[in-house]
Write a protein that holds these residues in place. Structure first.
Motif, PDB file in Angstrom:
ATOM      1  N   UNK A  13      -9.195  15.424 -10.927  1.00 52.64           N
ATOM      2  CA  UNK A  13     -10.796  15.224 -11.001  1.00 52.64           C
ATOM      3  C   UNK A  13     -10.673  13.629 -10.842  1.00 52.64           C
ATOM      4  N   UNK A  14      -9.604  12.885 -10.710  1.00 52.37           N
ATOM      5  CA  UNK A  14      -9.879  11.440 -10.474  1.00 52.37           C
ATOM      6  C   UNK A  14     -10.026  10.895  -9.009  1.00 52.37           C
ATOM      7  N   UNK A  15     -10.810   9.942  -8.730  1.00 52.34           N
ATOM      8  CA  UNK A  15     -11.188   9.528  -7.429  1.00 52.34           C
ATOM      9  C   UNK A  15      -9.838   9.136  -6.768  1.00 52.34           C
ATOM     10  N   UNK A  16      -9.763   9.369  -5.690  1.00 52.92           N
ATOM     11  CA  UNK A  16      -8.715   9.012  -4.823  1.00 52.92           C
ATOM     12  C   UNK A  16      -8.680   7.284  -4.284  1.00 52.92           C
ATOM     13  N   UNK A  17      -7.467   6.813  -4.770  1.00 51.68           N
ATOM     14  CA  UNK A  17      -7.662   5.213  -4.581  1.00 51.68           C
ATOM     15  C   UNK A  17      -7.915   4.786  -3.088  1.00 51.68           C
ATOM     16  N   UNK A  18      -8.099   3.743  -2.795  1.00 51.89           N
ATOM     17  CA  UNK A  18      -8.120   3.282  -1.401  1.00 51.89           C
ATOM     18  C   UNK A  18      -6.912   2.412  -1.163  1.00 51.89           C
ATOM     19  N   UNK A  19      -5.948   2.806  -0.166  1.00 54.95           N
ATOM     20  CA  UNK A  19      -4.717   2.224   0.038  1.00 54.95           C
ATOM     21  C   UNK A  19      -4.821   1.419   0.952  1.00 54.95           C
ATOM     22  N   UNK A  47       0.997  -1.249  -0.050  1.00 54.39           N
ATOM     23  CA  UNK A  47       0.055  -0.027  -0.022  1.00 54.39           C
ATOM     24  C   UNK A  47       0.826   1.364   0.079  1.00 54.39           C
ATOM     25  N   UNK A  48       1.981   1.180   0.851  1.00 58.65           N
ATOM     26  CA  UNK A  48       2.674   2.420   0.673  1.00 58.65           C
ATOM     27  C   UNK A  48       3.685   2.633  -0.529  1.00 58.65           C
ATOM     28  N   UNK A  49       3.706   1.671  -1.138  1.00 59.20           N
ATOM     29  CA  UNK A  49       4.518   1.784  -2.590  1.00 59.20           C
ATOM     30  C   UNK A  49       3.335   2.186  -3.730  1.00 59.20           C
ATOM     31  N   UNK A  50       2.201   1.785  -3.389  1.00 58.05           N
ATOM     32  CA  UNK A  50       1.272   2.145  -4.305  1.00 58.05           C
ATOM     33  C   UNK A  50       0.951   3.719  -3.943  1.00 58.05           C
ATOM     34  N   UNK A  51       0.926   4.296  -2.947  1.00 59.69           N
ATOM     35  CA  UNK A  51       0.931   5.467  -2.509  1.00 59.69           C
ATOM     36  C   UNK A  51       1.903   6.544  -3.048  1.00 59.69           C
ATOM     37  N   UNK A  52       3.094   6.010  -3.104  1.00 60.04           N
ATOM     38  CA  UNK A  52       4.255   6.513  -3.626  1.00 60.04           C
ATOM     39  C   UNK A  52       4.178   6.713  -5.022  1.00 60.04           C
ATOM     40  N   UNK A  53       3.655   5.667  -5.747  1.00 57.35           N
ATOM     41  CA  UNK A  53       3.315   5.637  -7.331  1.00 57.35           C
ATOM     42  C   UNK A  53       2.543   6.710  -7.489  1.00 57.35           C
ATOM     43  N   UNK A  90      -4.572   6.482   3.698  1.00 60.64           N
ATOM     44  CA  UNK A  90      -5.600   7.483   2.878  1.00 60.64           C
ATOM     45  C   UNK A  90      -5.820   9.005   3.290  1.00 60.64           C
ATOM     46  N   UNK A  91      -5.298   8.902   5.027  1.00 59.82           N
ATOM     47  CA  UNK A  91      -5.483  10.242   5.092  1.00 59.82           C
ATOM     48  C   UNK A  91      -4.076  10.999   4.515  1.00 59.82           C
ATOM     49  N   UNK A  92      -3.155  10.526   4.334  1.00 58.73           N
ATOM     50  CA  UNK A  92      -1.812  11.136   3.761  1.00 58.73           C
ATOM     51  C   UNK A  92      -2.230  11.508   2.056  1.00 58.73           C
ATOM     52  N   UNK A  93      -2.814  10.614   1.495  1.00 59.45           N
ATOM     53  CA  UNK A  93      -3.189  10.663   0.269  1.00 59.45           C
ATOM     54  C   UNK A  93      -4.293  11.931  -0.033  1.00 59.45           C
ATOM     55  N   UNK A  94      -5.415  12.199   0.944  1.00 60.30           N
ATOM     56  CA  UNK A  94      -6.136  13.076   1.000  1.00 60.30           C
ATOM     57  C   UNK A  94      -5.540  14.313   1.201  1.00 60.30           C
ATOM     58  N   UNK A  95      -4.547  14.414   1.944  1.00 57.80           N
ATOM     59  CA  UNK A  95      -3.929  15.583   2.294  1.00 57.80           C
ATOM     60  C   UNK A  95      -2.831  15.942   0.988  1.00 57.80           C
ATOM     61  N   UNK A  96      -2.229  15.106   0.478  1.00 55.25           N
ATOM     62  CA  UNK A  96      -1.355  15.313  -0.829  1.00 55.25           C
ATOM     63  C   UNK A  96      -2.468  16.114  -1.863  1.00 55.25           C
ATOM     64  N   UNK A  97      -3.536  15.180  -1.979  1.00 57.36           N
ATOM     65  CA  UNK A  97      -4.575  15.633  -3.103  1.00 57.36           C
ATOM     66  C   UNK A  97      -4.786  17.181  -2.921  1.00 57.36           C
TER      67      UNK A  97
END
Length: 445
Positions: free
Chosen positions: A203-209, A186-192, A215-222
């Protein structure tokens, strides 16, 4: 960029696997050591437990039958006094060596003149029975018993613990690799996903990691990328509007000055008109520079072949009004008046004019020396009012700041040096690749 001293980064998955595997190895080594200790030396602990159990069973028999016989069995005897013990034991022990409910061990083979497998090994367990008597439960081995089938198998079982530990390490390492992969994917997926996150993909939906924290990190990056994209869009809109709003008054002033120059003017009016024209020209240059710096990867005009020496002389002439009313002299020293470079005239004009203007403006009294060596031009201002005692360097101002940014964008060399007298030496080199080699002209006879 020099990376010889760059800090080394660590892989999260490798970090987790290495530390968990290290903990496993340490645990198994300790377990193996304890297991071998118990197998090799634990027989005496077992013997103490066995003799104590025999003593407690004898107490139970006495409680039911006061005439119960003393415990006796295979290599086990019970005595009621120290003097009744075998003479071989009494030869190496004293009554004070015996303590109630504490195992006493002695190997007579260690005291014999010659090693003999028949030398006895005594284990004595003193015990106070429920009727108040002190009994001595004796268990006897021989030195040669170490080669018996029982101890031989015990040693073999101890050695079996080593391959057992290796097998357990292998199984656990495989299990750890599976768990580590499940944890780090999941962390490697988040990095990619973060590396490929651009404004076009907001505009794309944030994936579920798979994990709430990721998921919190992904939302903050987005959210951060979205804010940056909106900020850049506002900056671009501002530059677009500023380009129109700022160019309009500059164009109006320029047009009216041209009309004014066509009218008959006296000396004072002509001088004022000339100043307005120069100020408007400087404003136009500054405006073009600011707009160009605000656009990423935007070219600054077309490349032309420029006579560098004549170009500098023209800039000195255009900016000479800055020295009017001040005791400032300017010397231009070129090594050759035939040096030609191929670059953007607009970029070169902005940089060179800013360097010369900065020197003129920050020299209340003194001398400005401009030296051209090849493609490198150095502008030096010597301030005479300091008498060599100035310790605070002059401010760079917006001029040199613009020069720095333009040189960074065009990969030009620009080196400012503060001088002890309060002046500054700035050397600019557009690069040897911009120099144009003149072909020798053919002379007809």
């Amino acid at each position: 960029m020099n990376t010889c001293c760059a800090p080394k980064t660590r892989s999260f998955s490798r970090f987790v696997r290495n530390y968990v595997l290290l903990g496993l190895v340490i645990t198994l080594v300790l377990y193996t050591a304890v297991l071998n200790f118990y197998m090799l030396y634990g027989k005496w602990m077992v013997a103490a437990f066995q003799l104590q159990l025999i003593a407690e069973q004898y107490d139970d028999q006495l409680a039911r039958n006061p005439d119960a016989s003393l415990p006796k069995g295979f290599n086990i005897e019970t005595f009621e006094s120290f003097d009744a013990l075998p003479a071989e034991l009494r030869a190496y022990a004293k009554p004070s060596d015996l303590e109630i409910d504490e195992l006493f061990y002695i190997n007579t083979d260690n005291y014999a003149d010659a090693k003999n497998p028949d030398n006895p090994i005594f284990l004595v367990f003193p015990h106070q029975a429920v009727d108040g008597r002190e009994i001595l439960i004796l268990q006897t081995y021989h030195a040669g018993d170490g080669d018996s089938v029982f101890f031989e198998r015990l040693h073999k079982l101890a050695w079996l613990s080593v391959p057992f530990a290796v097998i357990v390490i292998g199984i656990f390492a495989w299990f750890l690799w599976i768990i580590g992969k499940r944890l780090t994917e999941p962390s490697e997926h988040l990095q990619d996903w973060a590396n490929n996150l651009t404004a076009d993909r907001l505009g794309e939906e944030i994936p579920d990691f798979g994990f709430e924290e990721l998921n919190d990190v992904a939302r903050e990056l987005h959210r951060s990328v979205d804010q940056i994209d909106k900020f850049v869009a506002r900056e671009r809109e501002f530059l677009r509007q500023a380009s129109h709003e700022l160019r309009t008054p500059v164009t109006i002033v320029s047009g009216n000055v041209e009309l004014l120059e066509k009218s008959p003017l006296n000396q004072t009016q002509a001088r004022v008109t000339s100043r307005i024209k120069r100020a408007n020209r400087n404003m136009q240059q500054l405006l073009e520079t600011l707009l160009w710096l605000g656009r990423d990867n935007a070219p600054l005009g077309q490349t032309e072949t420029i006579n560098f020496s004549a170009f500098i002389e023209q800039e000195i002439s255009d900016l000479s009004y800055l020295t009017e009313g001040k005791h400032v002299s300017c010397d231009f020293i070129p090594d050759s008046r035939e040096t030609e470079i191929a670059t953007s005239p607009a970029a070169l004009m902005i940089v060179v004019s800013n360097l010369i203007r900065n020197a003129f403006q920050h020299t209340p009294k003194g001398q400005v020396t401009i030296t051209l060596t090849g493609t490198e031009v150095c502008v030096k201002n010597t301030i005479l009012t300091c008498n060599g005692q100035c310790t605070t360097p002059q401010g760079e101002g917006i001029g040199l700041q613009l020069v720095r940014r333009i040189c960074e964008r065009l990969d030009w060399s620009c080196t400012p040096t503060h001088l002890p007298n309060g002046g500054m030496l700035v050397c600019l080199d557009p690069g040897s690749e911009t120099r144009v080699e003149r072909k020798p002209e053919l002379v007809e006879n």
